[in-house]
Design an enzyme around this catalytic site. Structure first.
Site: not given
Ligand code: IPM
Ligand code: MG
Length: 364
Positions: A142, A197, A229, A253, A257
């Site tokens: 990133y 990985k 994975d 990231d 989620d």
């Molecule tokens: C998060 C979000 C951010 C990230 C984006 C919006 C830049 O997805 O905080 O997880 O990827 O870090």
């Molecule tokens: Mg995110």
């Protein structure tokens, strides 16, 4: 204590959920004798609209001068057509980098009252779910070099192009997040899973080496390694094996989620982004939900629980943090639910953003 908090309401449901978080924090101040002063600043889409840039210099300065930062949500459809480097999300990346917030803590907890919302089979979560993703936040792909390069014309005379994003980690960057994760594991269940990985990526091989190098300093913590994975699969088929997961920026990231979704309540999950000295920025894991903005429908609990994390991790106010968590639990136990959690014909009471905030503040 007298504390100054930089407040970034941001976009979409941001202003509504932040209002409730401030209401709850004021209730904590009144009960425990602290004064919180709010320094409201712009970032994200609203900053683009107001001053033409998603992260004004004054915002970064105000955050640096404050004792901690609360951020609600950033982004929305309205700004989706902007070029990549001008999108609201850049404000988040910029804040993390400028404030040195390299360590991101994302708890995923299955709340007993909400276990019906979990999409996994009941037998997979019989003993509950309580894990912590520790995500490296200011390195990796990133923040690596990115760009496009022309590769000349093909036989038909069409111009070809290559796009690249570089994944890069120094041993020092891995070491400092390793220490955060080992410390966290020590305070919890003493199990740390490092996700990489390393069967393909050189940066992952370094990651794994450094994790192994740090491990002997924490003989009480059991370290294991999983490929990303496999980890993604394990998280949905055997989630109870996890205590603390440590991983790089991109894998973190994605996995965070996934981890939040298996608790069934992304609207409930807070996060902390921290620097070495415990200064931090606190925000919900969810996004700005522009479809329900301004309708008193959003669930403010992830934002409110982010305030609890701030009290715990930056200000070391454990009793105050627990008071918020207990109040939130009590309101759920009493059957109050926002629309994202509400189930018909179960005796629950459907309430809006402001009402659930008021109820939590009242419990405190
Ligand atoms: C998060 C979000 C951010 C990230 C984006 C919006 C830049 O997805 O905080 O997880 O990827 O870090
Ligand atoms: Mg995110």
């Amino acid at each position: 204590m007298n504390l100054t908090i930089a407040v970034i309401k941001g976009d979409g449901i941001g202003p509504e959920i932040m209002g409730e978080a401030q209401r709850v924090l004021d209730a904590v101040g009144a009960r425990f004798g602290h004064t919180f002063t709010y320094n409201e600043v712009l970032a994200g889409g609203c900053a683009i609209d107001a001053v033409g840039t998603c992260l004004p210099a004054g915002t970064v300065e105000a955050c640096k001068e404050s004792d901690a930062v609360l951020l609600a949500a950033i982004g929305g459809w309205k700004w989706d057509t902007l070029p990549g480097d001008q999108r609201p999300e850049q404000a988040l990346l910029g804040l993390r980098k400028e404030l040195g917030l390299f360590s991101n803590l994302r708890p995923a907890i299955l709340i007993e009252e909400l276990k019906d919302a979990c999409p996994l089979k009941p037998e997979l979560i019989a003993g509950g779910l309580d894990l912590m993703v520790v995500r490296e936040l200011t390195g990796g792909i990133y923040f690596g070099d990115r760009g496009r390069q022309s590769v000349g014309e093909d036989k038909e005379g069409t111009e070809g192009v290559v796009a690249y994003d570089v994944e890069q980690y120094s041993d020092a960057e891995v070491r400092r997040i390793a220490h955060i994760a080992f410390d966290m594991a020590r305070k919890r269940g003493s199990k740390l899973t490092s996700v990489d990985k390393a069967n393909v990526l050189e940066s992952s091989r370094l990651w794994r080496e450094v994790m192994e190098e740090v491990a002997p300093s924490y003989p009480d913590v059991e370290l294991s390694h999983l490929y990303i994975d496999n980890a993604a699969m394990q998280l949905v088929c055997a989630p109870q094996q996890f205590d603390v997961i440590v991983t790089n920026n991109m894998f973190g990231d994605i996995l965070s989620d996934e981890a939040s979704m298996i608790t069934g309540s992304i609207g409930m999950l807070p996060s902390a982004s921290l620097r070495e000295d415990s200064f931090g920025m606190y925000e919900p894991v969810h996004g700005s939900a522009p479809d329900i903005a301004g309708k008193d429908l959003a669930n403010p609990m992830a934002m409110i629980l982010s305030v609890a994390m701030m009290l715990r991790y930056t200000f070391n106010l454990e009793e105050e943090a627990t008071a918020i968590e207990t109040a939130t639990k009590t309101v759920l136990e009493k059957g109050y639910r926002t629309g994202d959690l509400y189930q018909r014909d179960t005796g629950q009471t459907l309430v809006g953003t402001a009402e659930i905030g008021r109820l939590i503040a009242q419990e405190i």
